[in-house]
Motif scaffolding. Structure first.
Motif, PDB file in Angstrom:
ATOM      1  N   UNK A  42      24.446  16.944  15.296  1.00 38.98           N
ATOM      2  CA  UNK A  42      23.613  15.937  14.642  1.00 38.98           C
ATOM      3  C   UNK A  42      23.520  16.177  13.136  1.00 38.98           C
ATOM      4  N   UNK A  43      24.452  16.992  12.614  1.00 35.51           N
ATOM      5  CA  UNK A  43      24.584  17.261  11.174  1.00 35.51           C
ATOM      6  C   UNK A  43      23.510  18.188  10.620  1.00 35.51           C
ATOM      7  N   UNK A  44      22.761  18.875  11.493  1.00 33.51           N
ATOM      8  CA  UNK A  44      21.882  19.928  11.010  1.00 33.51           C
ATOM      9  C   UNK A  44      22.713  21.177  10.712  1.00 33.51           C
ATOM     10  N   UNK A  45      22.261  21.984   9.758  1.00 35.83           N
ATOM     11  CA  UNK A  45      22.856  23.299   9.543  1.00 35.83           C
ATOM     12  C   UNK A  45      22.132  24.276  10.461  1.00 35.83           C
ATOM     13  N   UNK A  46      22.878  24.934  11.329  1.00 34.75           N
ATOM     14  CA  UNK A  46      22.265  25.771  12.359  1.00 34.75           C
ATOM     15  C   UNK A  46      22.836  27.182  12.279  1.00 34.75           C
ATOM     16  N   UNK A  47      21.924  28.149  12.256  1.00 28.28           N
ATOM     17  CA  UNK A  47      22.296  29.555  12.391  1.00 28.28           C
ATOM     18  C   UNK A  47      21.556  30.142  13.582  1.00 28.28           C
ATOM     19  N   UNK A  48      22.176  31.133  14.206  1.00 31.20           N
ATOM     20  CA  UNK A  48      21.585  31.800  15.368  1.00 31.20           C
ATOM     21  C   UNK A  48      21.637  33.301  15.160  1.00 31.20           C
ATOM     22  N   UNK A  49      20.527  33.964  15.462  1.00 30.65           N
ATOM     23  CA  UNK A  49      20.489  35.425  15.544  1.00 30.65           C
ATOM     24  C   UNK A  49      20.231  35.775  17.001  1.00 30.65           C
ATOM     25  N   UNK A  50      21.150  36.513  17.604  1.00 31.81           N
ATOM     26  CA  UNK A  50      21.072  36.817  19.030  1.00 31.81           C
ATOM     27  C   UNK A  50      21.711  38.175  19.300  1.00 31.81           C
ATOM     28  N   UNK A  51      21.783  38.533  20.571  1.00 26.06           N
ATOM     29  CA  UNK A  51      22.434  39.773  20.999  1.00 26.06           C
ATOM     30  C   UNK A  51      23.821  39.469  21.542  1.00 26.06           C
ATOM     31  N   UNK A  58      14.788  47.231  21.414  1.00 25.68           N
ATOM     32  CA  UNK A  58      15.986  47.604  20.662  1.00 25.68           C
ATOM     33  C   UNK A  58      16.569  46.400  19.927  1.00 25.68           C
ATOM     34  N   UNK A  59      16.546  45.249  20.572  1.00 31.14           N
ATOM     35  CA  UNK A  59      17.044  44.044  19.898  1.00 31.14           C
ATOM     36  C   UNK A  59      16.075  43.577  18.819  1.00 31.14           C
ATOM     37  N   UNK A  60      14.781  43.611  19.109  1.00 37.26           N
ATOM     38  CA  UNK A  60      13.802  43.182  18.107  1.00 37.26           C
ATOM     39  C   UNK A  60      13.960  43.985  16.817  1.00 37.26           C
ATOM     40  N   UNK A  61      14.213  45.286  16.936  1.00 34.11           N
ATOM     41  CA  UNK A  61      14.377  46.128  15.756  1.00 34.11           C
ATOM     42  C   UNK A  61      15.722  45.903  15.073  1.00 34.11           C
ATOM     43  N   UNK A  62      16.790  45.864  15.856  1.00 33.31           N
ATOM     44  CA  UNK A  62      18.124  45.753  15.249  1.00 33.31           C
ATOM     45  C   UNK A  62      18.355  44.382  14.627  1.00 33.31           C
TER      46      UNK A  62
END
Length: 422
Positions: free
Chosen positions: A31-40, A90-94
């Protein structure tokens, strides 16, 4: 708009929260949004990192028009109690350095997905630093579920965890969740109605649809052509009550016209394997690749959705959407008054949670009634088309985000607007 999505699970995980988060992110990018993801890196439901990904290194990739940044994490071999908490921590910190970096990207919305709530403080802080709208999307009420299922114990710990959860949730500008009952639970935790949004999970009804032929997997698994297939597919964890389904299969072990297929992975797979893996009419298989998903769901003559009674309305099983979309009959374990009961009862069979004998009886009756299976399958498919399609699910999300975008362009701060309307 610039949208930063923050959650532990993401594609290529094929089941659960990761699947829905990835599809949502891809739809936003389309939908033409700029999207970034932070995940594991992917690990669910097998609880192991697949080849091509690392649990020790940061990594990034472009997937479906979305910039995906992956933070390392520790994955326990047996995710129980304190080990699960260390895993989430561990993910919350990293992931914190990645979130701080993306604060300088100046997102308009920071969209945090729970589980895990341990991520939410960083998500909220980044939203405030970047003057973004802080959005929390709840797939499971993990704190309630952890104590009800016995994963965590202790009255003091429970009071402390619930108080922290309530305080954290109330700081977000928008809180969404996937069912009406879960919205009620969020309201009980002190979230103002003006900040609540229902954003249900969905099924891709063009990808999952009834086949006019027998699934090819039936022959591949060595099942008799005339066998009535009872299928469970998805995560094999504590919430699923798979011990009850395994006990029901044992009740029916001498019914050679039935075939039981358990598809998936997770901590409870060993329970299923030990209980009924030796049955000649039982197959326990790994998740199929996404291109075989429709073949898998059409393998079922009867889908079975077990559920522990103490998890009712704390979670809404995401696998139900695909079951209905496949046009096959559904048996679910649920209690009257729960959203799962209300969803299944008009178009499926519902039995009390935790009762293997009643589940076995329901399977036997439905296996003997092909016209009723057909009727229920049609009803489920119609429901999926009307209420569970991607278009229906994204309606509320798109409306809310359009309103936020309009407020942003007019110079009204989203947080201020939310507070004025509540």
């Amino acid at each position: 708009m610039r949208i930063l999505i923050y959650g532990i699970n993401y594609a290529p995980e094929m089941t659960g929260i990761g699947k829905y988060t990835a599809e949502m992110a891809a739809a936003m990018a389309a939908q033409s949004h700029e999207v970034r993801v932070v995940c594991a890196p992917p690990y669910y439901p097998e609880w192991r990192i697949p080849q091509g990904f690392s649990s020790r290194r940061y990594a990034s990739e472009l997937r479906d028009g979305v910039r995906v940044s992956r933070a390392p994490l520790w994955v326990p071999g047996r995710p129980k109690g304190i080990s699960r908490l260390f895993h989430l921590a561990s993910f919350a910190l990293s992931s914190l350095p990645l979130m701080v970096r993306d604060a300088f990207w100046r997102p308009d919305i920071v969209f945090c997905v729970a589980p895990s709530l341990l991520n939410a403080p960083a998500g909220w802080a980044v939203a405030r630093l970047s003057r973004a709208h802080a959005w929390l999307h709840i797939q499971d009420f993990e704190v309630d579920a952890a104590f009800k299922l016995g994963i965590l114990q202790g009255s003091f710990l429970k009071r402390t965890a619930l108080a922290a959860e309530r305080a954290l949730m109330k700081r977000f500008d928008t809180v969404s969740t996937i069912s009406n009952k879960m919205l009620e639970r969020a309201s009980e935790k002190g979230i103002a109605p003006a900040r609540l949004v229902r954003f249900p999970n969905w099924a891709d009804t063009s990808l999952i649809y009834p086949l006019a032929r027998t699934s090819r997997l039936k022959e591949l698994l060595g099942l008799a052509p005339e066998a009535v297939v009872v299928l469970y597919s998805g995560n094999m964890g504590a919430k699923q009550g798979l011990d009850v389904l395994a006990a029901a299969a044992l009740e029916l072990k001498d019914h050679t016209d039935l075939a039981f297929v358990f598809c998936g992975d997770g901590p409870a797979r060993r329970v299923v394997q030990d209980a009924c893996g030796a049955m000649p009419n039982c197959r326990i298989i790994d998740l199929r690749p996404v291109e075989e998903l429709n073949e898998l769901l059409n393998l079922a003559d009867i889908h079975v959705l077990p559920q522990r009674a103490d998890a009712a309305d704390l979670v809404m099983p995401s696998k139900l959407t695909g079951m209905f979309a496949s046009g096959r009959a559904v048996i679910a374990m649920a209690e009257p008054g729960t959203e799962l009961f209300d969803s299944v009862a008009p178009r499926g069979v519902v039995v009390p949670a935790g009762n293997a004998r009643l589940l076995a009886d329901a399977i036997r009756r439905l296996a003997d009634d092909a016209p009723e299976r057909t009727r229920l399958g049609h009803a489920g498919r119609e429901f999926a088309l009307a209420s569970l399609s991607r278009e229906a699910a994204f309606g509320a999300l798109a409306a809310r985000m359009n309103a936020l975008d309009a407020a942003r362009q007019s110079g009204v701060q989203p947080l201020q607007q939310e507070r004025e309307s509540s």
